[in-house]
Design a protein around this motif. Structure first.
Motif, PDB file in Angstrom:
ATOM      1  N   GLN A   1      -8.247   4.808   3.281  1.00 50.59           N
ATOM      2  CA  GLN A   1      -7.928   3.462   2.799  1.00 50.59           C
ATOM      3  C   GLN A   1      -8.800   2.453   3.528  1.00 50.59           C
ATOM      4  O   GLN A   1      -8.912   2.461   4.747  1.00 50.59           O
ATOM      5  CB  GLN A   1      -6.463   3.149   3.077  1.00 50.59           C
ATOM      6  CG  GLN A   1      -6.040   1.742   2.673  1.00 50.59           C
ATOM      7  CD  GLN A   1      -5.495   1.696   1.259  1.00 50.59           C
ATOM      8  OE1 GLN A   1      -4.495   2.334   0.959  1.00 50.59           O
ATOM      9  NE2 GLN A   1      -6.151   0.942   0.408  1.00 50.59           N
TER      10      GLN A   1
ATOM     11  N   ARG B   1       0.839  -1.194   0.000  1.00 52.38           N
ATOM     12  CA  ARG B   1       0.000   0.000   0.000  1.00 52.38           C
ATOM     13  C   ARG B   1       0.875   1.246   0.000  1.00 52.38           C
ATOM     14  O   ARG B   1       1.942   1.273   0.614  1.00 52.38           O
ATOM     15  CB  ARG B   1      -0.931  -0.007   1.217  1.00 52.38           C
ATOM     16  CG  ARG B   1      -2.021  -1.080   1.119  1.00 52.38           C
ATOM     17  CD  ARG B   1      -2.886  -1.137   2.353  1.00 52.38           C
ATOM     18  NE  ARG B   1      -4.036  -2.019   2.120  1.00 52.38           N
ATOM     19  CZ  ARG B   1      -4.534  -2.855   3.012  1.00 52.38           C
ATOM     20  NH1 ARG B   1      -3.981  -2.935   4.222  1.00 52.38           N
ATOM     21  NH2 ARG B   1      -5.578  -3.626   2.730  1.00 52.38           N
TER      22      ARG B   1
ATOM     23  N   TRP C   1      -9.841  10.989   1.571  1.00 47.82           N
ATOM     24  CA  TRP C   1      -9.963   9.599   1.174  1.00 47.82           C
ATOM     25  C   TRP C   1      -9.388   8.690   2.265  1.00 47.82           C
ATOM     26  O   TRP C   1      -8.289   8.925   2.757  1.00 47.82           O
ATOM     27  CB  TRP C   1      -9.242   9.331  -0.147  1.00 47.82           C
ATOM     28  CG  TRP C   1      -9.780  10.129  -1.289  1.00 47.82           C
ATOM     29  CD1 TRP C   1      -9.275  11.291  -1.781  1.00 47.82           C
ATOM     30  CD2 TRP C   1     -10.933   9.833  -2.066  1.00 47.82           C
ATOM     31  NE1 TRP C   1     -10.036  11.740  -2.829  1.00 47.82           N
ATOM     32  CE2 TRP C   1     -11.065  10.859  -3.030  1.00 47.82           C
ATOM     33  CE3 TRP C   1     -11.870   8.796  -2.056  1.00 47.82           C
ATOM     34  CZ2 TRP C   1     -12.109  10.881  -3.960  1.00 47.82           C
ATOM     35  CZ3 TRP C   1     -12.900   8.822  -2.980  1.00 47.82           C
ATOM     36  CH2 TRP C   1     -13.004   9.848  -3.927  1.00 47.82           C
TER      37      TRP C   1
ATOM     38  N   PRO D   1      -5.261   6.985  -1.545  1.00 46.41           N
ATOM     39  CA  PRO D   1      -4.587   5.727  -1.217  1.00 46.41           C
ATOM     40  C   PRO D   1      -4.531   4.797  -2.418  1.00 46.41           C
ATOM     41  O   PRO D   1      -5.426   4.799  -3.269  1.00 46.41           O
ATOM     42  CB  PRO D   1      -5.462   5.135  -0.104  1.00 46.41           C
ATOM     43  CG  PRO D   1      -6.811   5.722  -0.337  1.00 46.41           C
ATOM     44  CD  PRO D   1      -6.577   7.098  -0.893  1.00 46.41           C
TER      45      PRO D   1
ATOM     46  N   GLU E   1      -4.787  13.683  -2.567  1.00 48.47           N
ATOM     47  CA  GLU E   1      -3.961  12.563  -2.103  1.00 48.47           C
ATOM     48  C   GLU E   1      -4.859  11.344  -1.914  1.00 48.47           C
ATOM     49  O   GLU E   1      -5.782  11.366  -1.097  1.00 48.47           O
ATOM     50  CB  GLU E   1      -3.247  12.911  -0.799  1.00 48.47           C
ATOM     51  CG  GLU E   1      -2.267  11.837  -0.368  1.00 48.47           C
ATOM     52  CD  GLU E   1      -1.421  12.262   0.810  1.00 48.47           C
ATOM     53  OE1 GLU E   1      -1.767  11.866   1.936  1.00 48.47           O
ATOM     54  OE2 GLU E   1      -0.438  12.995   0.609  1.00 48.47           O
TER      55      GLU E   1
ATOM     56  N   MET F   1     -11.092   2.582  -1.416  1.00 42.78           N
ATOM     57  CA  MET F   1     -11.148   3.770  -0.576  1.00 42.78           C
ATOM     58  C   MET F   1     -12.592   4.240  -0.425  1.00 42.78           C
ATOM     59  O   MET F   1     -13.464   3.940  -1.242  1.00 42.78           O
ATOM     60  CB  MET F   1     -10.307   4.885  -1.195  1.00 42.78           C
ATOM     61  CG  MET F   1     -10.726   5.256  -2.595  1.00 42.78           C
ATOM     62  SD  MET F   1      -9.514   6.324  -3.414  1.00 42.78           S
ATOM     63  CE  MET F   1     -10.278   6.487  -5.044  1.00 42.78           C
TER      64      MET F   1
ATOM     65  N   THR G   1       0.568   5.803  -1.477  1.00 40.83           N
ATOM     66  CA  THR G   1      -0.346   6.896  -1.816  1.00 40.83           C
ATOM     67  C   THR G   1       0.048   7.532  -3.146  1.00 40.83           C
ATOM     68  O   THR G   1       1.206   7.484  -3.555  1.00 40.83           O
ATOM     69  CB  THR G   1      -0.362   7.990  -0.726  1.00 40.83           C
ATOM     70  OG1 THR G   1       0.964   8.497  -0.547  1.00 40.83           O
ATOM     71  CG2 THR G   1      -0.867   7.432   0.600  1.00 40.83           C
TER      72      THR G   1
ATOM     73  N   HIS H   1     -11.785  -0.370   7.640  1.00 41.69           N
ATOM     74  CA  HIS H   1     -10.788   0.697   7.727  1.00 41.69           C
ATOM     75  C   HIS H   1      -9.464   0.094   8.164  1.00 41.69           C
ATOM     76  O   HIS H   1      -9.405  -0.690   9.112  1.00 41.69           O
ATOM     77  CB  HIS H   1     -11.256   1.774   8.693  1.00 41.69           C
ATOM     78  CG  HIS H   1     -12.423   2.557   8.181  1.00 41.69           C
ATOM     79  ND1 HIS H   1     -12.264   3.696   7.419  1.00 41.69           N
ATOM     80  CD2 HIS H   1     -13.761   2.337   8.271  1.00 41.69           C
ATOM     81  CE1 HIS H   1     -13.457   4.164   7.082  1.00 41.69           C
ATOM     82  NE2 HIS H   1     -14.379   3.356   7.584  1.00 41.69           N
ATOM     83  N   THR H   2      -8.403   0.455   7.466  1.00 35.61           N
ATOM     84  CA  THR H   2      -7.101  -0.148   7.733  1.00 35.61           C
ATOM     85  C   THR H   2      -6.270   0.646   8.728  1.00 35.61           C
ATOM     86  O   THR H   2      -5.226   0.186   9.160  1.00 35.61           O
ATOM     87  CB  THR H   2      -6.298  -0.283   6.429  1.00 35.61           C
ATOM     88  OG1 THR H   2      -6.114   1.017   5.850  1.00 35.61           O
ATOM     89  CG2 THR H   2      -7.035  -1.175   5.432  1.00 35.61           C
ATOM     90  N   SER H   3      -6.713   1.820   9.113  1.00 32.58           N
ATOM     91  CA  SER H   3      -6.002   2.607  10.111  1.00 32.58           C
ATOM     92  C   SER H   3      -6.999   3.539  10.781  1.00 32.58           C
ATOM     93  O   SER H   3      -8.121   3.727  10.296  1.00 32.58           O
ATOM     94  CB  SER H   3      -4.868   3.429   9.472  1.00 32.58           C
ATOM     95  OG  SER H   3      -5.391   4.353   8.543  1.00 32.58           O
TER      96      SER H   3
ATOM     97  N   SER I   1      -2.812   0.787  -4.018  1.00 31.86           N
ATOM     98  CA  SER I   1      -2.355  -0.558  -3.662  1.00 31.86           C
ATOM     99  C   SER I   1      -1.812  -1.267  -4.894  1.00 31.86           C
ATOM    100  O   SER I   1      -2.101  -0.898  -6.031  1.00 31.86           O
ATOM    101  CB  SER I   1      -3.504  -1.387  -3.071  1.00 31.86           C
ATOM    102  OG  SER I   1      -4.140  -0.750  -1.991  1.00 31.86           O
TER     103      SER I   1
ATOM    104  N   ASP J   1      -1.123  -4.653  10.595  1.00 37.02           N
ATOM    105  CA  ASP J   1      -1.908  -3.416  10.648  1.00 37.02           C
ATOM    106  C   ASP J   1      -2.939  -3.470  11.766  1.00 37.02           C
ATOM    107  O   ASP J   1      -3.172  -2.484  12.474  1.00 37.02           O
ATOM    108  CB  ASP J   1      -2.610  -3.178   9.312  1.00 37.02           C
ATOM    109  CG  ASP J   1      -1.637  -2.894   8.182  1.00 37.02           C
ATOM    110  OD1 ASP J   1      -0.589  -2.295   8.448  1.00 37.02           O
ATOM    111  OD2 ASP J   1      -1.932  -3.285   7.034  1.00 37.02           O
TER     112      ASP J   1
END
Length: 315
Positions: free
Chosen positions: A165, A33, A163, A65, A63, A155, A35, A80-82, A67, A173
């Motif tokens: 990810q 991943r 946006w 995300p 900006e 996204m 950006t 959601h990854t973060s 992959s 993660d």
């Protein structure tokens, strides 16, 4: 489409060099991943496809995300990854830039096994924008060997125009940003790239993994030292005051993650007290005395001491 060939070429020029090299060589590519700084017009076009109105498009961030992935992806709903833990319940977007494959969507009823909902397959193709309601379907991806997918997304667009990810969460993660191992378990470096499935998590807060997902039963070594290359400080604890780690217990289970309670520690061995060292002594040597000697004859004695000559004589 939302991106013509020149726009795709501009975006692909931002792909990290390692991914580009692997793609050209046809080497296997694991999920990565990163950006993109996309043209404003592209970001606005994707936002418009998601239903944003013209007056709000100026707030959309450029900006985005991105992959790259050359592997199959099992059926899932994107999370959601973060930041915050949880399912993305709204619309999700993916814009493919390179590669081939198939994206298959299945309604949740069919995914649950009753076969009532239909599935739909979408071919992966450069320049193709794919949108779906993530709360209503699961999706999986079938890869094509030698044709890894490079794409913007998956996204979701937040209310402030940023946006986010979303996607499959890997163990590393999940443990970094979202949740915890099962009680009595510690992060397992051998599982760091595993995907976290919905069925693996008891959603809290905090989200806590079930069974051995991403983790392994803790040992004394895990809670005292951890793994320097895969370190999570919240799983570490010191021995109680006055104790030190016992190397002989390194592989012993530490179910409470309290090393002293789990028998991982010992009292330090007292240092031996050295015997006192006596200071060296000097033997006393008596002072030399002058030795007297007898005169060789009476005459010599009288000569040496004339005042005694009248006191005695020899016969």
């Amino acid at each position: 489409g939302v991106a013509d060939e020149s726009a795709l070429a501009e975006l692909l020029s931002q792909v990290p060099a390692g991914i580009t090299s692997a793609t050209k060589a046809g080497a296997p590519l694991q999920r990565q991943r990163f950006t993109f700084r996309a043209p404003d017009s592209l970001a606005e076009s994707v936002a418009g496809a998601l239903g944003w109105q013209a007056e709000a498009l100026g707030a959309v961030a450029s900006e985005m995300p991105a992959s790259a992935d050359g592997q199959n992806v099992s059926a899932h709903q994107d999370r959601h990854t973060s930041g915050r833990l949880g399912l993305e319940e709204g619309d999700v977007a993916v814009l493919y830039l390179h590669g081939r494959g198939e994206l298959e969507f299945t309604g949740l009823d069919a995914a649950a096994g009753d076969g009532c909902a239909a599935s739909r397959v979408v071919d992966v193709a450069p320049g193709r924008l794919v949108l779906w309601n993530n709360g209503a379907v699961k999706h999986r991806v079938v890869s094509v060997p030698g044709a890894p997918r490079i794409f913007i997304g998956p996204m979701a667009l937040g209310a402030g125009g940023k946006w986010a990810q979303v996607g499959v969460i890997e163990c590393s993660d999940f443990l970094e940003d979202n949740g915890l191992c099962k009680d009595g378990h510690c992060p397992d470096v051998d599982k760091k790239d595993d995907d976290v499935e919905d069925s693996d998590v008891d959603f809290g807060p905090p989200g806590k993994l079930k069974d051995d997902a991403c983790c392994k039963p803790c040992t004394c070594a895990d809670v005292l030292d951890g793994d320097a290359e895969y370190l999570f400080p919240e799983y570490l604890a010191p021995c109680a005051e006055g104790e030190i780690p016992d190397p002989a217990q390194a592989a012993v289970p530490a179910p409470t993650r309290d090393p002293s309670s789990d028998g991982c520690c010992i009292a330090p061995t007292p240092k031996p007290i050295p015997a006192p060292t006596l200071a060296p002594t000097t033997a006393l040597t008596p002072a030399p005395r002058a030795l007297e000697s007898m005169p060789a004859s009476v005459a010599a004695a009288q000569a040496a001491s004339p005042w005694t000559s009248g006191l005695w004589s020899t016969l």
